[in-house]
Write a protein that holds these residues in place. Sequence first.
Motif, PDB file in Angstrom:
ATOM      1  N   GLY A   1       2.054   6.821  -6.765  1.00 21.32           N
ATOM      2  CA  GLY A   1       1.036   7.783  -7.202  1.00 21.32           C
ATOM      3  C   GLY A   1       1.503   9.218  -7.009  1.00 21.32           C
ATOM      4  O   GLY A   1       1.316  10.073  -7.895  1.00 21.32           O
ATOM      5  N   ILE A   2       2.107   9.498  -5.877  1.00 23.06           N
ATOM      6  CA  ILE A   2       2.631  10.844  -5.620  1.00 23.06           C
ATOM      7  C   ILE A   2       3.733  11.174  -6.617  1.00 23.06           C
ATOM      8  O   ILE A   2       3.765  12.284  -7.175  1.00 23.06           O
ATOM      9  CB  ILE A   2       3.136  10.964  -4.160  1.00 23.06           C
ATOM     10  CG1 ILE A   2       1.952  10.886  -3.196  1.00 23.06           C
ATOM     11  CG2 ILE A   2       3.929  12.244  -3.959  1.00 23.06           C
ATOM     12  CD1 ILE A   2       2.346  10.753  -1.746  1.00 23.06           C
ATOM     13  N   ALA A   3       4.618  10.243  -6.888  1.00 21.50           N
ATOM     14  CA  ALA A   3       5.722  10.481  -7.822  1.00 21.50           C
ATOM     15  C   ALA A   3       5.198  10.750  -9.239  1.00 21.50           C
ATOM     16  O   ALA A   3       5.680  11.655  -9.924  1.00 21.50           O
ATOM     17  CB  ALA A   3       6.676   9.292  -7.821  1.00 21.50           C
ATOM     18  N   VAL A   4       4.214   9.994  -9.677  1.00 20.33           N
ATOM     19  CA  VAL A   4       3.644  10.194 -11.016  1.00 20.33           C
ATOM     20  C   VAL A   4       2.983  11.566 -11.106  1.00 20.33           C
ATOM     21  O   VAL A   4       3.130  12.284 -12.099  1.00 20.33           O
ATOM     22  CB  VAL A   4       2.645   9.061 -11.350  1.00 20.33           C
ATOM     23  CG1 VAL A   4       1.801   9.406 -12.566  1.00 20.33           C
ATOM     24  CG2 VAL A   4       3.385   7.753 -11.567  1.00 20.33           C
ATOM     25  N   THR A   5       2.259  11.964 -10.076  1.00 16.76           N
ATOM     26  CA  THR A   5       1.615  13.281 -10.058  1.00 16.76           C
ATOM     27  C   THR A   5       2.641  14.399 -10.127  1.00 16.76           C
ATOM     28  O   THR A   5       2.480  15.360 -10.885  1.00 16.76           O
ATOM     29  CB  THR A   5       0.753  13.431  -8.790  1.00 16.76           C
ATOM     30  OG1 THR A   5      -0.221  12.389  -8.768  1.00 16.76           O
ATOM     31  CG2 THR A   5       0.064  14.785  -8.752  1.00 16.76           C
ATOM     32  N   LEU A   6       3.707  14.282  -9.356  1.00 21.11           N
ATOM     33  CA  LEU A   6       4.752  15.306  -9.370  1.00 21.11           C
ATOM     34  C   LEU A   6       5.444  15.384 -10.729  1.00 21.11           C
ATOM     35  O   LEU A   6       5.730  16.481 -11.218  1.00 21.11           O
ATOM     36  CB  LEU A   6       5.780  15.046  -8.263  1.00 21.11           C
ATOM     37  CG  LEU A   6       5.289  15.312  -6.836  1.00 21.11           C
ATOM     38  CD1 LEU A   6       6.338  14.877  -5.826  1.00 21.11           C
ATOM     39  CD2 LEU A   6       4.944  16.773  -6.658  1.00 21.11           C
ATOM     40  N   MET A   7       5.715  14.244 -11.336  1.00 22.81           N
ATOM     41  CA  MET A   7       6.361  14.252 -12.651  1.00 22.81           C
ATOM     42  C   MET A   7       5.432  14.852 -13.707  1.00 22.81           C
ATOM     43  O   MET A   7       5.870  15.586 -14.587  1.00 22.81           O
ATOM     44  CB  MET A   7       6.781  12.839 -13.059  1.00 22.81           C
ATOM     45  CG  MET A   7       7.977  12.341 -12.288  1.00 22.81           C
ATOM     46  SD  MET A   7       8.710  10.800 -12.888  1.00 22.81           S
ATOM     47  CE  MET A   7       7.359   9.827 -13.382  1.00 22.81           C
TER      48      MET A   7
ATOM     49  N   ILE B   1       0.843  -1.200   0.000  1.00 23.95           N
ATOM     50  CA  ILE B   1       0.000   0.000   0.000  1.00 23.95           C
ATOM     51  C   ILE B   1       0.879   1.250   0.000  1.00 23.95           C
ATOM     52  O   ILE B   1       0.610   2.216  -0.728  1.00 23.95           O
ATOM     53  CB  ILE B   1      -0.970  -0.013   1.198  1.00 23.95           C
ATOM     54  CG1 ILE B   1      -2.019  -1.110   0.989  1.00 23.95           C
ATOM     55  CG2 ILE B   1      -1.631   1.348   1.393  1.00 23.95           C
ATOM     56  CD1 ILE B   1      -2.928  -1.359   2.173  1.00 23.95           C
ATOM     57  N   MET B   2       1.939   1.254   0.775  1.00 28.82           N
ATOM     58  CA  MET B   2       2.856   2.396   0.830  1.00 28.82           C
ATOM     59  C   MET B   2       3.548   2.600  -0.528  1.00 28.82           C
ATOM     60  O   MET B   2       3.710   3.733  -0.979  1.00 28.82           O
ATOM     61  CB  MET B   2       3.902   2.197   1.936  1.00 28.82           C
ATOM     62  CG  MET B   2       3.334   2.233   3.338  1.00 28.82           C
ATOM     63  SD  MET B   2       2.616   3.820   3.732  1.00 28.82           S
ATOM     64  CE  MET B   2       4.076   4.770   3.954  1.00 28.82           C
ATOM     65  N   VAL B   3       3.953   1.513  -1.172  1.00 29.04           N
ATOM     66  CA  VAL B   3       4.600   1.619  -2.490  1.00 29.04           C
ATOM     67  C   VAL B   3       3.630   2.210  -3.507  1.00 29.04           C
ATOM     68  O   VAL B   3       3.996   3.078  -4.308  1.00 29.04           O
ATOM     69  CB  VAL B   3       5.128   0.241  -2.955  1.00 29.04           C
ATOM     70  CG1 VAL B   3       5.507   0.262  -4.427  1.00 29.04           C
ATOM     71  CG2 VAL B   3       6.315  -0.184  -2.118  1.00 29.04           C
ATOM     72  N   VAL B   4       2.380   1.771  -3.491  1.00 27.34           N
ATOM     73  CA  VAL B   4       1.381   2.304  -4.422  1.00 27.34           C
ATOM     74  C   VAL B   4       1.159   3.796  -4.151  1.00 27.34           C
ATOM     75  O   VAL B   4       1.087   4.614  -5.091  1.00 27.34           O
ATOM     76  CB  VAL B   4       0.059   1.504  -4.325  1.00 27.34           C
ATOM     77  CG1 VAL B   4      -1.073   2.222  -5.055  1.00 27.34           C
ATOM     78  CG2 VAL B   4       0.249   0.110  -4.881  1.00 27.34           C
ATOM     79  N   ALA B   5       1.067   4.199  -2.892  1.00 25.25           N
ATOM     80  CA  ALA B   5       0.843   5.605  -2.552  1.00 25.25           C
ATOM     81  C   ALA B   5       2.031   6.472  -2.987  1.00 25.25           C
ATOM     82  O   ALA B   5       1.855   7.540  -3.587  1.00 25.25           O
ATOM     83  CB  ALA B   5       0.608   5.755  -1.047  1.00 25.25           C
ATOM     84  N   VAL B   6       3.241   6.023  -2.712  1.00 22.50           N
ATOM     85  CA  VAL B   6       4.437   6.784  -3.098  1.00 22.50           C
ATOM     86  C   VAL B   6       4.553   6.855  -4.620  1.00 22.50           C
ATOM     87  O   VAL B   6       4.911   7.898  -5.176  1.00 22.50           O
ATOM     88  CB  VAL B   6       5.703   6.163  -2.450  1.00 22.50           C
ATOM     89  CG1 VAL B   6       6.963   6.755  -3.036  1.00 22.50           C
ATOM     90  CG2 VAL B   6       5.665   6.351  -0.952  1.00 22.50           C
TER      91      VAL B   6
END
Length: 160
Positions: free
Chosen positions: A27-33, A20-25
């Motif tokens: 998602g955040i990384a994709v949004t920032l990119m 779950i933590m990997v999926v959340a991180v």
Amino acid sequence: MAYLKPAAKQQGIVLVVALIMVVAVTGIAVTLMSSSSVDIKITNAAFEREEAENLLMGNVQQLIAGEANKGGTSHFLYTQAQIPNGTLELPQIDDTTSTMSNLNNGALDLPCPRKFNFTAGISCNMVQVNSTITFGSKSRHTITVTSGIAQEMASLNTGG
């Protein structure tokens, strides 16, 4: 001595929480990119526009200086009667196209703008130069600059 549960009794909760933590991180990384690439596109578009504006202004100044150096053969001295269809194509400089029109309409010459002292018998030949440049990917964007040029001259009271 600490007691460890046998492997068969572990439920795998740590693995589930880690996923779950990997999926959340991720998602955040994709949004920032994604937002970063939009910022880069906006910055590049602003840079291209500023570069086109600077090039256009330089070309307009070069066009005006070139016409001024022609002396008596300058297009700026043309009367309205010498300009077919009201506009005249001026020489192209780089990617900048320019047209000129004479603003002297009617039977009288135009008074010169921004004069502090008026001299009898002096009027102005007023011309307008529209210069356009295209820029951007596939040349989809244009910038146009309109320059007004007033030349003092002896009034012939012909208007044209």
